[in-house]
Design an enzyme around this catalytic site. Structure first.
Site, PDB file in Angstrom:
ATOM      1  CG  HIS A  55      -7.041  -9.905  -4.321  1.00 41.66           C
ATOM      2  ND1 HIS A  55      -5.705 -10.082  -4.579  1.00 41.66           N
ATOM      3  CD2 HIS A  55      -7.703 -10.394  -5.405  1.00 41.66           C
ATOM      4  CE1 HIS A  55      -5.561 -10.665  -5.759  1.00 41.66           C
ATOM      5  NE2 HIS A  55      -6.751 -10.863  -6.278  1.00 41.66           N
ATOM      6  CG  ASP A  57      -8.209  -9.170  -9.196  1.00 41.42           C
ATOM      7  OD1 ASP A  57      -7.256  -9.948  -9.015  1.00 41.42           O
ATOM      8  OD2 ASP A  57      -9.359  -9.381  -8.758  1.00 41.42           O
ATOM      9  CG  ASP A 179      -7.396 -14.447  -6.905  1.00 46.58           C
ATOM     10  OD1 ASP A 179      -7.962 -15.515  -6.619  1.00 46.58           O
ATOM     11  OD2 ASP A 179      -7.866 -13.612  -7.679  1.00 46.58           O
ATOM     12  CG  HIS A 422      -4.009 -13.144 -10.278  1.00 46.19           C
ATOM     13  ND1 HIS A 422      -3.380 -12.238  -9.470  1.00 46.19           N
ATOM     14  CD2 HIS A 422      -5.313 -13.090  -9.935  1.00 46.19           C
ATOM     15  CE1 HIS A 422      -4.264 -11.659  -8.672  1.00 46.19           C
ATOM     16  NE2 HIS A 422      -5.448 -12.159  -8.939  1.00 46.19           N
TER      17      HIS A 422
HETATM   18 ZN   LIG Z   1      -7.261 -11.694  -8.127  1.00 48.49          ZN
END
Ligand SMILES: [Zn+2]
Ligand SMILES: *[C@@H]1O[C@H](CO)[C@@H](O)[C@H](O)[C@H]1NC(C)=O
Ligand SMILES: *[C@@H]1O[C@H](CO)[C@@H](O)[C@H](O)[C@H]1NC(C)=O
Ligand SMILES: *[C@@H]1O[C@H](CO)[C@@H](O)[C@H](O)[C@H]1NC(C)=O
Ligand SMILES: *[C@@H]1O[C@H](CO)[C@@H](O)[C@H](O)[C@H]1NC(C)=O
Ligand SMILES: *[C@@H]1O[C@H](CO)[C@@H](O)[C@H](O)[C@H]1NC(C)=O
Length: 839
Positions: A55, A57, A179, A422
């Site tokens: 994941h 970001d 997420d 996000h």
């Molecule tokens: Zn995230």
């Protein structure tokens, strides 16, 4: 000088159109796209789908570039370039291994640095299905604080890159929203419209999970759009324990420390038998609540696989030692293979769901509703970026833009894609990352603005049209209009609807007489007035050189859809018509064509009457703040809104109100009992010109915290006597309107643990209250996303600004206390428009 008339881009009007485009683009995939070779599940065993993923970001604790290159390891050990390098190596070693790549922004940064040899290897891996794109947006967009338009743009752009590089079959078929802090019904409808087969995510309310585990509905069919009917249905699956591996399977070398599988019986470290027993127990426990004999095990967490080998080596072993199990089938899989397994599962009908996943609580006192408002200035900047991007796209079609324009437009699309992440527009990033987002977006926006200006100069044959933008009009600052004698103002309507009677305002010189004409029809009279710039605006730190004390307010002629008008503003001989100065607004009445606003003897609003003469609504506007709780167990912070007291503290009251402007353009400037809140109230025509809208332009901040050491979350309330009961409506991504009910969730029986925070919802375009008996409704339109609620009949509450002194322990590791331009704390100027109308 030029500015776009974007004010209401996000009202629910310019809608269906864009969604349909995406559908056309992704429809009709060639028949044989199913090269994603899936291992067939065995209906007699529990099928454990191992899904290797990382994941990543697109900015959070580190900036986008810091994450990609792996800089600043002192903050977090994370370098996406290493992850992709390392995973490719491991995929080449063994054809059974799989990996999914989610965020296209990072993949693209990596791809651009690769030579032809590496690229062709990757093409093969994509073709064989070993490397599969999932989600595939430029980022994994937030779902609460984004609008449909920008999420469609960012998904489209991510997919466009994939199609152009790998062909249509590389377009993801599964949405992957691990997420985001709560999940939106409109997003699900959009994903369905984009041709996705399924949606998977983690992070849903702990009470919701508990009841879904009991009813086997962790996977279900989300009926996400009344309008689209079954075309808006989406198979939806939830990960009940976050998005990481089962205990014992956390083999990431950099981040985790679970033991490897040791299957050498001679070794003192031998652990195979015990390991497998534990694995089987955990897999069985995890399977509870899932309706088929399949479970999805995400193998990876944030920024993993930088050294991919240990992870794969141990997964290989796990698969190997489970191969002969009669109860389990364990294999490498991907979300699309998992979705296929679900839809192929015999004798399973999925339960359906029609509500959404807001608000999200991870425990009784962790309601993730603070981020609906966190970083109010960045949230506005994102909206301005969207409006410039939209305008740029239209100018590209309408004119012959310079050849550099395409590149500028792409740069802005990519920056806006990043902004949807996000932890970007959501406001949950560290301060230095927020600054980086802001800087990058400013640069990309200004590139497109220059392109638009150049294109207009060409379109108008080098005449006066096509100067520079004034990005600081929200601080009533614009060097050109403040100093030039004669200038042209171009206003672009990027909407697919005509704009009637809209007003624009820009600062001008004091004491000078002006004329305003439409270049196209110089004889037509354009109404305008000179109005005082409120003192709190004049004092804004970001105004820097701006010295104007007055601004010109101009009522625009009708602007057809997707077109522009040019106004000539000229200095002429004579004295400026002076705005009425400092007349008290006590007991005043602002009269519009459809609505009148009455003020009390202090200059606060007391009621609103409609033009029918009989309808009268009692109306008050109040500012309050919630005190952010200080609790070692859970503070109020960037993500979490947790007030210390459920009843907010009154923040200020009106101490002085004065009338400004002319009879046609009157506004009331309100001063409050504290110097960090002020407001202008005026009536303006609605976008289509048919209604009066009551506009509130507030300036709030810096929120004072130095004296009492208490973080504060400021709200404004519109208090009426409408009997809206315990219900209200809020939009989903500026599109659908969803009905909300206080202390209630449509799909489970809510146990109330946070009375206020648990009733907060994201508001991206509006919050609506309806009085069925009086057949009246009130809608409050917002200029950026904010948290909102209605805790009492007739009362709409919106959170404007937050400043907190503690971190909420959800990862960002900083209290949300923005320094603002001068370091004293962020000051925010924003706007609400209140529409009261018969239903
Ligand atoms: Zn995230
Ligand atoms: C599905 O249900 C039918 C009828 O009840 C039954 O005959 C069949 O064996 C079931 N299939 C599976 C895979 O359970
Ligand atoms: C610009 O020049 C072209 C060609 O001379 C003419 O057709 C067009 O109308 C002009 N546009 C404007 C806005 O004056
Ligand atoms: C501004 O426009 C007016 C009216 O056309 C003209 O008289 C005046 O000279 C112009 N001023 C400047 C500085 O160009
Ligand atoms: C715009 O305002 C004018 C004057 O107030 C009014 O006559 C006209 O009807 C308005 N236009 C629309 C579309 O309502
Ligand atoms: C003005 O808008 C910009 C975004 O374009 C934002 O960053 C800034 O904070 C706003 N100023 C105020 C005073 O709200």
């Amino acid at each position: 000088m030029k500015r776009s008339a974007f004010c209401l881009t996000f009202v629910l009007l310019a809608v269906g159109l864009v969604a349909n485009c995406v559908k056309i683009e992704l429809e009709n995939l060639p028949e044989r796209c199913d090269f994603r070779k899936c291992t067939a599940p065995d209906p007699k065993r529990l099928n454990v789908h191992l899904i290797p993923h990382s994941h990543d970001d697109v900015g959070w604790l580190k900036s986008v570039d810091q994450y990609f290159y792996g800089s600043r390891s002192n903050i977090q050990k994370a370098g996406v370039q290493y992850t992709i390098d390392s995973v490719i190596e491991e995929l080449i070693r063994d054809k059974d291994r799989r990996f999914i790549q989610v965020e296209t922004a990072f993949f693209w940064m990596w791809w651009q640095e690769q030579g032809e040899e590496q690229r062709s290897i990757v093409r093969e891996l994509v073709k064989s299905g070993q490397l599969e794109f999932i989600g595939g947006g430029w980022s994994m967009n937030d779902e609460a604080t984004t609008t449909y338009l920008s999420t469609i743009d960012q998904m489209t752009w991510g997919h466009r890159r994939l199609v152009d590089t790998f062909g249509r079959c590389a377009v993801p078929k599964v949405a992957w929203q691990l997420d985001p802090f709560g999940h939106s019904k409109e997003m699900a409808a959009l994903f369905a419209g984009m041709g996705f087969d399924a949606l998977f995510f983690a992070r849903q309310d702990y009470q919701d999970i508990a009841q879904r585990v009991k009813t086997n509905t962790l996977e279900h069919m989300w009926q996400a759009s009344e309008e689209l009917g079954t075309r808006g249905d989406l198979l939806t699956g939830m990960m009940k324990d976050h998005y990481g591996p089962l205990p014992g399977l956390r083999w990431d070398l950099v981040d985790n420390d679970d033991d490897p599988i040791v299957d050498n019986t001679d070794s003192e470290e031998y652990n195979l038998v015990r390991f497998l027993e534990t694995f089987e127990k955990n897999a069985n426990a995890y399977a509870v609540g899932y309706p088929t004999r399949n479970i999805l095990i995400p193998m990876g967490e944030d920024f993993q696989y930088m050294a991919a080998h240990p992870f794969y080596k141990n997964m290989d072993k796990l698969i190997h030692w489970m191969a002969h199990s009669t109860k389990f089938k364990v294999f490498y899989s991907t979300p699309s293979c998992y979705a296929k397994a679900l839809s192929d599962a015999a004798n399973v009908t999925f339960a359906s769901k029609t509500d959404d996943f807001f608000p999200y609580a991870s425990d009784p006192h962790s309601y993730w509703t603070g981020y609906f408002t966190s970083r109010a200035a960045l949230k506005l900047q994102e909206r301005v970026g969207a409006s410039i991007l939209q305008t740029g796209k239209i100018v590209e079609v309408l004119s012959k833009p310079p050849h550099t324009f395409k590149r500028q437009l792409i740069a802005l699309k990519e920056e806006m894609g990043i902004m949807q992440h996000h932890d970007a527009v959501a406001g949950t990033e560290k301060q230095h990352v927020s600054d980086d987002y802001s800087k990058r977006l400013t640069k990309a926006v200004s590139g497109v603005q220059q392109g638009i200006a150049q294109a207009l100069r060409v379109l108008y044959n080098g005449t006066a049209v096509g100067g520079t933008f004034c990005p600081q009009l929200n601080a009533s600052s614009c060097p050109i209009t403040e100093t030039a004698a004669n200038f042209t103002v171009t206003l672009i309507n990027p909407l697919a609807m005509e704009l009637a009677n809209q007003t624009v305002r820009f600062p001008v010189k004091e004491g000078v007489r002006y004329t305003v004409t439409d270049l196209a029809t110089p004889s037509a009279k354009i109404p305008f007035a000179v109005v005082d710039i409120p003192e709190p605006v004049q004092k804004l730190a970001e105004r820097k050189g701006g010295k104007s004390k007055v601004e010109l307010v101009v009522r625009l002629p009708l602007i057809p859809p997707l077109s522009l008008v040019n106004l000539a503003v000229q200095e002429v001989v004579g004295k400026q018509e002076v705005s009425q100065k400092k007349t008290s607004a006590a007991n005043a009445v602002l009269k519009g064509r459809h609505m009148s606003v009455h003020f009390d003897d202090k200059g606060a609003i007391s009621k609103v009457t409609l033009a029918d003469g009989t309808t009268s609504v009692s109306f008050k506007n109040e500012f309050h703040f919630y005190k952010g709780i200080e609790d070692r167990a859970r503070n109020s912070g960037a993500y979490i809104f947790r007030p210390a007291e459920q009843k907010p503290t009154p923040a200020a009251h009106v101490v002085e109100a004065t009338l400004h402007g002319t009879a046609e353009f009157t506004e009331v400037h309100q001063t409050f009992s504290v110097d960090w809140i002020s407001q202008v109230v005026r009536l303006v025509p609605s976008v289509d010109g048919t209604e009066d809208v009551l506009e509130f332009e507030w300036i709030v901040g810096p929120i004072p915290v130095a004296v009492d050491h208490i973080g504060k979350e400021l709200v404004t309330r519109y208090v009426t006597d409408l009997n809206s009961g315990n219900r209200f409506k809020t939009d989903a991504n500026a599109r659908q309107l969803l009905t909300r009910q206080v202390d209630f969730r449509p799909s489970w029986k809510l146990e109330v643990t946070e009375p206020v925070s648990g009733n907060y919802y994201p508001v991206n375009s509006m919050i609506v209250l309806e009085d069925a008996q009086k057949k009246l409704s009130m809608a409050v339109l917002v200029d950026r996303s904010q948290g909102g609620t209605s805790m009492a009949p007739g009362v709409a509450e919106l959170m404007l600004h937050r400043r907190l002194l503690h971190d909420d322990g959800k990862g960002v590791g900083e209290p949300l206390s923005e320094p603002g331009v001068d370091g004293r704390g962020l000051v925010v100027r924003g706007r609400h428009q209140v529409v009261i109308a018969p239903t």
